[in-house]
Structures are given as C-alpha cells and as structure tokens.
Design an enzyme around this catalytic site. Structure first.
Site, PDB file in Angstrom:
ATOM      1  N   LYS A   1      -6.565  -9.343 -18.425  1.00  0.00           N
ATOM      2  CA  LYS A   1      -6.881  -9.672 -19.709  1.00  0.00           C
ATOM      3  C   LYS A   1      -6.486 -11.468 -20.258  1.00  0.00           C
ATOM      4  CE  LYS A   1      -7.898  -7.429 -23.645  1.00  0.00           C
ATOM      5  NZ  LYS A   1      -8.666  -6.318 -23.628  1.00  0.00           N
TER       6      LYS A   1
ATOM      7  N   HIS B   1       8.146  -7.549  -3.564  1.00  0.00           N
ATOM      8  CA  HIS B   1       6.824  -8.097  -4.040  1.00  0.00           C
ATOM      9  C   HIS B   1       6.935  -9.493  -4.744  1.00  0.00           C
ATOM     10  CE1 HIS B   1       4.317  -4.368  -3.403  1.00  0.00           C
ATOM     11  NE2 HIS B   1       5.381  -3.777  -3.348  1.00  0.00           N
TER      12      HIS B   1
ATOM     13  N   GLY C   1       0.751  -1.094   0.210  1.00  0.00           N
ATOM     14  CA  GLY C   1      -0.125   0.033  -0.156  1.00  0.00           C
ATOM     15  C   GLY C   1       0.886   1.136  -0.116  1.00  0.00           C
TER      16      GLY C   1
ATOM     17  N   SER D   1     -18.067  -3.091 -27.025  1.00  0.00           N
ATOM     18  CA  SER D   1     -17.217  -2.289 -27.842  1.00  0.00           C
ATOM     19  C   SER D   1     -16.346  -2.732 -28.772  1.00  0.00           C
ATOM     20  CB  SER D   1     -15.912  -1.836 -26.554  1.00  0.00           C
ATOM     21  OG  SER D   1     -15.239  -2.973 -26.692  1.00  0.00           O
TER      22      SER D   1
ATOM     23  N   GLY E   1     -14.479  -5.129 -28.604  1.00  0.00           N
ATOM     24  CA  GLY E   1     -12.995  -5.765 -27.909  1.00  0.00           C
ATOM     25  C   GLY E   1     -13.420  -7.159 -27.304  1.00  0.00           C
ATOM     26  N   VAL E   2     -12.359  -7.588 -26.824  1.00  0.00           N
ATOM     27  CA  VAL E   2     -12.364  -8.972 -25.958  1.00  0.00           C
ATOM     28  C   VAL E   2     -13.473  -8.759 -24.720  1.00  0.00           C
ATOM     29  CG1 VAL E   2     -11.125 -10.829 -25.011  1.00  0.00           C
ATOM     30  CG2 VAL E   2     -10.279  -9.475 -26.771  1.00  0.00           C
ATOM     31  N   ASP E   3     -12.831  -7.678 -24.226  1.00  0.00           N
ATOM     32  CA  ASP E   3     -13.510  -7.675 -22.720  1.00  0.00           C
ATOM     33  C   ASP E   3     -15.142  -7.719 -22.657  1.00  0.00           C
ATOM     34  OD1 ASP E   3     -10.821  -7.347 -22.242  1.00  0.00           O
ATOM     35  OD2 ASP E   3     -11.109  -5.228 -21.826  1.00  0.00           O
ATOM     36  N   SER E   4     -15.521  -6.644 -23.402  1.00  0.00           N
ATOM     37  CA  SER E   4     -17.257  -6.458 -23.331  1.00  0.00           C
ATOM     38  C   SER E   4     -17.634  -7.682 -24.245  1.00  0.00           C
ATOM     39  CB  SER E   4     -17.577  -5.258 -24.195  1.00  0.00           C
ATOM     40  OG  SER E   4     -17.239  -4.985 -25.622  1.00  0.00           O
ATOM     41  N   CYS E   5     -17.110  -8.351 -25.027  1.00  0.00           N
ATOM     42  CA  CYS E   5     -17.605  -9.554 -25.763  1.00  0.00           C
ATOM     43  C   CYS E   5     -17.687 -10.616 -24.647  1.00  0.00           C
ATOM     44  CB  CYS E   5     -16.622  -9.788 -26.944  1.00  0.00           C
ATOM     45  SG  CYS E   5     -16.915 -11.361 -27.643  1.00  0.00           S
TER      46      CYS E   5
ATOM     47  N   GLU F   1       4.389 -10.990  -5.929  1.00  0.00           N
ATOM     48  CA  GLU F   1       3.327 -11.359  -6.937  1.00  0.00           C
ATOM     49  C   GLU F   1       3.921 -10.874  -8.208  1.00  0.00           C
ATOM     50  OE1 GLU F   1       3.649  -9.377  -4.358  1.00  0.00           O
ATOM     51  OE2 GLU F   1       2.410  -7.277  -4.621  1.00  0.00           O
TER      52      GLU F   1
ATOM     53  N   CYS G   1       5.278  -6.243   1.624  1.00  0.00           N
ATOM     54  CA  CYS G   1       5.590  -4.563   1.681  1.00  0.00           C
ATOM     55  C   CYS G   1       5.040  -3.711   2.876  1.00  0.00           C
ATOM     56  CB  CYS G   1       5.319  -4.037   0.229  1.00  0.00           C
ATOM     57  SG  CYS G   1       6.223  -2.376   0.121  1.00  0.00           S
ATOM     58  N   TYR G   2       3.953  -3.220   2.417  1.00  0.00           N
ATOM     59  CA  TYR G   2       3.426  -2.371   3.617  1.00  0.00           C
ATOM     60  C   TYR G   2       2.829  -3.379   4.711  1.00  0.00           C
ATOM     61  CZ  TYR G   2      -0.339   0.453   6.117  1.00  0.00           C
ATOM     62  OH  TYR G   2      -1.014   1.192   7.027  1.00  0.00           O
TER      63      TYR G   2
END
Ligand code: XMP
Length: 521
Positions: free
Chosen positions: A377, A174, A55, A232, A234-238, A176, A82-83
């Site tokens: 994504k 980190h 954070g 849109s 694109g992939v996401d809205s699809c 991750e 970290c934090y």
C-alpha cells in the site's frame, strides 16, 4: 539485480520490497522456474545476487520445493532465509529435522564473538544485541562441513551461518520483517556490500516499467483494443487506472459500480472526483439492488465474498457486452491481497479469499491487468503521488472490495447496512476532526449479529452491538490496534448510541493481526 526465489513464504514479497527500498531492482521467481531464470539473467549479465525465501514446507519431505542447481557453481552471492537456510544446508550435505522447541515470534540470538569481522553480513554496529523475528518448526540438526555457525538461539538452534569459502549465507530468522531489529541492515549488507549492487531503481522507473508492460500487453491484442477499469473508490484501483491511462490513453474506460455496499455518500462523491480531479473517462453504474438481492439470506463470509465477486463480474460483462474490443480488466490488486488469497506458486497457504483475486470466476472473458500486484500500500501511495494524484485521495484508508458486505456480519440487509453506514460515518468524521485519520492505517465500524439489552430513558432496548476497529500497520500483513484516547472513544461511542437508531452498545476491538485479521469476516 537481486533475484528472490519464492518457496512459498508469506514474506517473500517483503524481501523484494526491502531491496527496492535500497533503490535496487529485485524480481521474484517461483522456485520451479528459478534455474531457467538464473541462466537467463546470467547471460544478460545483470544478476548480482540471489535470496532463497522462507516457506511452509520441510526440506526433508519428498515433494518439498527444491531447485536443481549446484550452489557452489552459481557464481553470485546467495542468502537463504528460514526455509532458504535449511535448503542451503541440505543442498550442501547437512541435515534438517523438526525442532524440539518451536520458535515463533521474538527471539534473542547469541552471536559469535567478533562476528562482524567473520561475516560481512553482520558488519553492523551493536549487532551483538540482535533481537530477531522467528517463525520455524524445523531446525538444522547437522551442519554441512562446508559451513560455519555465526549465531545460535537460546535453545542452541543454529540461527545463521556462512560458507567457509564462498559468499553463501543463511539466516533462520526473518530479516525482512519489521520486528527483526537489524533486519534492514542485514539485507543492506547483503545487497550493497556482498552483492555490490548499484542503486539505480526508483519510483519513476517503476512507473515507466509498469506503463511499458501495460502498453505491450494491450498492443498485442490489436490497436483497437479497449481496456476497462474497475474503480472501487479506493487508492489501489485509482492508482492502477491512472497508470493504465498513461499507457493506453483514451482506450481506457472506467466503470464505478455502486454495489450497495459503499460507505455514506461514497458513490456520488467519488464519482464526481474521478471526473473532476483525475480526468478519468468514468461511467457510474448503480447495481445496488442486484447485489443486495443476491445477498439475501446469506450469512457465510466466504459465500458473501464469492457472490459479491461474481455479481461484480456479471455487471461488468453486461456493461461491456456491446464493446467487442474491450478485452482487458484493470484491477488494483496488491501484494498482500495476492499472498493471503491464493497459493500463488502452489506453495503458500490460503488465509482468506479477497474478492478481487480469489473470487474471480474462471469463465471471465477479460484478461487481467494488475500493475500493482507486486506492491504494498505505501509503495502504491508513493507511486500515486509521483503521478500527481491529490494527497487526500491517496490518504484514504483501505476499503475491502466486498465493502460493508463483510462489515455487516451475518446477513446483509438494507436496514443493517444503513445502521452500519451511519455509525461508520460518525467514527470517521471524529477521527478526521481529531487529526487521527491520517495517523491510522484503517478504521471502521463493524455491525455485529448480536443484540444486547440496554436502557434508554425509562425504557428497555434490545438492539445491535457495534464494534469499532482502528489499527496501525505499514503493509496490512501485520497490524496493531490503535491506542486511541479514552475520551475520544467515549465521545464516539456516545454519538453513535445517541444518533444511530438500532445500536445501543459500542465495543472497541483490541486484537492484533495475527492472530486476528483486520476485517472481522
Ligand atoms: P485482513 O482482514 O485479511 O485484511 O487482515 C487485510 C487488508 O485487506 C483488506 N481486505 C480486503 N480487500 N477484498 C479486498 O479487496 C477483500 O475481500 C478483503 N478482505 C480484507 C482489509 O480491509 C485490509 O486492508
């Protein structure tokens, strides 16, 4: 199940994602609700471990995010990042102070001898060679007497510790992020060895859970409720639309709005494919004139985003005003859009307002369905494949909501859009021809608000400069510029300059994210 407590890090969702990659369920909870959620999960007997995220705050500040619980009575293993590490030390009576030497980026940490036998978190082959990714401005000044140091940095800053009696661990770096060499293994050790969590999470469960959530959300509003999806292209809205269709069937009506900022032929091509390949109930709406008229004379990127976002909602509202049961709007918002747009829990810092999140007017009458809000994504692409969406639709490069509106820098006019569109089409066509499209994350042309002098034939030209941007990334949070072959770049440049009237110079963008962003605006 692993609970990740969010203290506002840009990387919180990456921790959850790393856990999901191990086929283990993970949930994120804002620090303010953490105590309650821990109690609830303990009652259900499904909590196997807790991660305290990083954070941007300092634990010694009065109003920095903290949680009210007795760490030593928590009953499950805890890992602080970290934090999170600093907070654990602080909660156990240690001291944290501003660092003398700020450590950002790669660091080699010096680990204790026999570390793998001292601390199960580091039971990893060759861990002594540990290169990690650091990003901190504070450090442990005095370690709690209940903790033992496992490693330090070259500046002698404590970079990991473990509790002398309980399964409580902390890492200053980190694990991750991709750049921490043994990061994935460290998270695996924590989740599998220390928390002993079972592998029972996969993408089909993820689909089931998302479908169930949407169903419940919609059913609550009555059985005639309709859902509108903003496609849109694109992939996401699809993927979000196909998921929603699974949940509510023909209650879903999709709208594909032409905002006049799409790529060459995109409106017609994509509309046809939604109908033919995905069987979606989709209506095309050509609102390009409205968008362009509202953008007239505007050059500030954030103002352009807001105008595009607001116009988008206005068009939606006018298209749906005669559908009194339309109460929901589906959006393909991804995690990186969320984290970079808004301060989700009031603790992280705004980088850019992505239009499908930050620009939504508060007066909007729709409730939002955002089934991909926790995902990256590549996870969305896997989910789409699992649901049978054709590969070429899933492999499409990300395209921002404001489209060419933020790739034509400065004022957006029809003429400049046309120039950007033609140049972009050439670049993408060549990438596909050379099999480079699928190996890159995103590629596009940016039309700069700069003219330069050139010479064509015997005449002087004074025309626009186009920048080519092509990057590799795994989640869009960080990106590197693609090392495209010189011959390829030369060919693209020559085609653009020869074929697109209005451009007489092409430059290649060689900036990484950070410190640059992928888009120019
Ligand atoms: P940046 O430029 O912030 O972009 O590095 C990260 C990813 O997000 C996309 N992007 C947007 N997407 N609305 C969107 O829906 C936006 O305003 C927006 N701005 C950037 C960008 O294309 C990249 O994939």
């Amino acid at each position: 199940m692993i609970l990740v407590i969010d203290f506002g890090s840009q990387f919180t969702q990456l921790v959850a994602r790393r856990v999901r990659e191990l086929s283990i369920y993970s949930e994120i909870v804002p620090f303010k609700n953490a105590t309650e959620r821990i109690e609830e999960l303990k009652r259900q007997n499904i909590l196997s471990g807790i991660v305290f995220s990083g954070g941007p705050h300092s634990v010694y500040e009065n109003n920095s995010p903290k949680i009210d619980l007795d760490l030593e009575k928590i009953g499950v293993p805890v890992l602080g990042v970290c934090y999170g590490l600093q907070l654990i030390n602080y909660m156990l009576g240690g001291k944290v102070a501003p660092s003398k030497n700020r450590e950002y980026g790669f660091e080699k940490i010096i680990v204790e001898k026999n570390i793998s036998s001292l601390n199960p978190l580091f039971k990893i082959k060759d861990i002594e060679e540990n290169i990690v990714w650091m990003s901190h401005g504070d450090e442990i000044q005095e370690l709690s007497s209940k903790l033992t140091v496992d490693s330090v940095t070259r500046n002698n800053v404590i970079s990991s510790f473990h509790h002398k009696e309980l399964p409580i661990f902390g890492v200053q770096f980190h694990p991750e992020v991709e750049h921490s060499k043994y990061g994935r293994e460290i998270i695996k050790q924590f989740v599998e060895e220390i928390c002993q969590d079972k592998k029972e999470w996969d993408s089909s469960l993820q689909i089931e859970r998302a479908v169930e959530l949407i169903k419940n959300q919609v059913e609550k509003e009555g059985k005639d409720t309709q859902v509108i999806c903003a496609l849109s292209g694109g992939v996401d809205s699809c993927v979000a639309a196909v998921l929603t269709q699974k949940a509510v069937g023909d209650k879903l009506l999709c709208l594909f709005i032409n905002n006049g900022l799409l790529r060459k032929n995109e409106y017609e091509d994509v509309l046809a494919r939604f109908k033919k390949d995905l069987n979606l109930n989709v209506k095309g709406v050509d609102a390009s004139e409205l968008f362009l008229s509202r953008l007239k004379g505007v050059s500030d990127p954030e103002t352009k985003r807001k105008i595009i976002g607001n116009t988008f909602i206005d068009v939606f509202e006018s298209e749906t005003k005669d559908l009194p049961n339309a109460k929901f709007l589906v959006q393909g918002t991804l995690y990186p859009d969320v984290i970079e747009s808004i301060s989700i829990h009031g603790t992280s810092v705004t980088i850019k307002t992505h239009h499908n999140v930050g620009g939504l007017p508060e007066k909007m009458k729709f409730k939002l369905i955002e089934p991909l809000r926790e995902l990256f994504k590549d996870e969305v692409r896997r989910l789409g494949a699992e649901m049978g969406i054709p590969q070429d639709m899933l492999a499409r490069h990300p395209f921002p909501g404001p489209g060419l509106g933020i790739r034509v820098l400065g004022e957006v006019t029809k003429e400049r859009l046309q120039i950007a569109r033609e140049a972009d089409a050439i670049f993408i066509e060549e990438l596909k021809k050379q099999n480079l499209y699928n190996t890159t994350w995103q590629a596009f042309v940016v039309l700069l608000p700069v003219s330069s002098v050139g010479v064509m034939g015997d005449g002087r030209t004074y025309e626009s400069v186009a920048a080519i941007r092509c990057v590799s990334a795994t989640d869009g949070m960080t990106a590197d510029w693609s090392k495209l072959p010189y011959e390829f770049l030369a060919h693209v440049s020559s085609r653009i300059i020869n074929e697109v009237k209005g451009i007489n110079r092409v430059v290649y963008d060689i900036s990484t994210k950070p410190p640059a962003t992928i888009e120019w605006e």
